[in-house]
Design an enzyme around this catalytic site. Structure first.
Site, PDB file in Angstrom:
ATOM      1  N   ASP A  45       0.816  -1.210   0.000  1.00  0.00           N
ATOM      2  CA  ASP A  45       0.000   0.000   0.000  1.00  0.00           C
ATOM      3  C   ASP A  45       0.853   1.265   0.000  1.00  0.00           C
ATOM      4  OD1 ASP A  45      -2.330  -1.433  -0.090  1.00  0.00           O
ATOM      5  OD2 ASP A  45      -2.763  -1.287   2.046  1.00  0.00           O
ATOM      6  N   GLY A  46       2.011   1.212   0.655  1.00  0.00           N
ATOM      7  CA  GLY A  46       2.889   2.378   0.662  1.00  0.00           C
ATOM      8  C   GLY A  46       3.368   2.732  -0.729  1.00  0.00           C
ATOM      9  N   GLN A 223       1.395   9.101   3.734  1.00  0.00           N
ATOM     10  CA  GLN A 223       2.677   8.708   4.319  1.00  0.00           C
ATOM     11  C   GLN A 223       3.687   9.847   4.320  1.00  0.00           C
ATOM     12  OE1 GLN A 223       2.039   8.599   1.194  1.00  0.00           O
ATOM     13  NE2 GLN A 223       3.664   7.749  -0.094  1.00  0.00           N
TER      14      GLN A 223
END
Length: 276
Positions: A45-46, A223
């Site tokens: 997902d990052g 992030q």
């Protein structure tokens, strides 16, 4: 069709990118990093969040595909051993998509410098670095509460399973077009009294957080950590833009939640037995 491929630095992801690139080279699909039709993310997902922010200016023109090379991914429907099947789906693609809501974030400052605008796929969090944070929270221009605590997190439905969940927020299906604000370690006493539970806000409303003047705020967009000074106000609403994923293979949301937090999928169990 034009595609862009973005992979994280892990050995498994790099190997998958090399193999997929070789497979694509034998087709009429063009690899184009500047104007892709589809962005393929390889990792977790990052990695997909990084791809999203890289192509945020093209959201109305592109779709995303996520390949995960680990064991968990909310935005990744394909595995690294399914590259041939993925290529077949791209060659037979008819343009169908599944879309998710995004968070619109607008930041203004005490020193009158130009305001900033961001889009978030998961969440936006505001905290103070050295002291508790004090903020007046308004909903649709009407003052709702005065907050004091570590910070506040505002999340999309897809982001509700991430940091939002870890600080006590609810998990919301992405078909529900809302945003959610969750308090982070609020202090409740006779002077500061906040609701203390997550707020789910309709898509025709917005949240405004007016902050006490300070120079040690930390603003997080997904992030990305962005130290900001002199933040005066942050406005959150559901964005007009949406993120689009190819619909050729799309895992049911509640299955993703079950696999992530309750039990492993049958596919992962089979892989563990095979590895053993």
């Amino acid at each position: 069709m034009k595609v862009s491929i973005i992979a994280n630095r892990s050995e498994k992801s790099q190997q998958a990118m090399a193999k997929l690139t070789k497979l694509i080279a034998a087709t009429e699909i063009e690899i184009n990093d500047k104007q892709p039709d589809i962005v393929i993310s390889i990792g977790g997902d990052g990695t997909l969040l990084s791809a999203f922010h890289r192509y945020v200016h093209l959201l109305n023109k592109i779709r995303f595909v996520g390949i995960h090379t680990g064991h968990l991914g909310f935005y990744t429907d394909w595995r690294d051993y399914e590259l041939e099947k993925l290529l077949t789906s791209l060659l037979n693609d008819e343009g169908q998509s599944v879309s998710y809501p995004l968070l619109d974030v607008r930041v203004t400052f005490y020193d009158n410098k130009e305001s900033q605008h961001f889009l978030a796929l998961n969440e936006c969090t505001i905290k103070r670095m050295t002291q508790t944070m004090v903020a007046d929270i308004s909903i649709k221009k009407e003052l709702f509460e005065r907050f004091r605590g570590d910070g506040l997190s505002v999340a999309t439905p897809t982001g509700s399973t991430g940091y939002n969940k870890s600080v006590g927020g609810a998990v919301i299906h992405p078909r529900v077009n809302v945003l959610q604000m969750t308090e982070i370690a609020s202090l409740n006493n006779r002077v500061y009294r906040s609701l203390g539970s997550p707020l789910v806000i309709a898509n025709d409303e917005w949240i405004t957080i007016a902050l006490a003047e300070a120079d040690d705020y930390l603003l997080s967009i997904d992030q990305l950590n962005l130290p900001q000074s002199k933040i005066k106000q942050i406005e959150y609403r559901i964005a007009d833009e949406r993120i689009h994923f190819t619909a050729s293979k799309h895992t049911h949301f509640w299955r993703r939640v079950k696999d992530a937090f309750i039990e492993k999928s049958s596919e992962e169990k089979d892989l563990e037995i095979h590895d053993f």
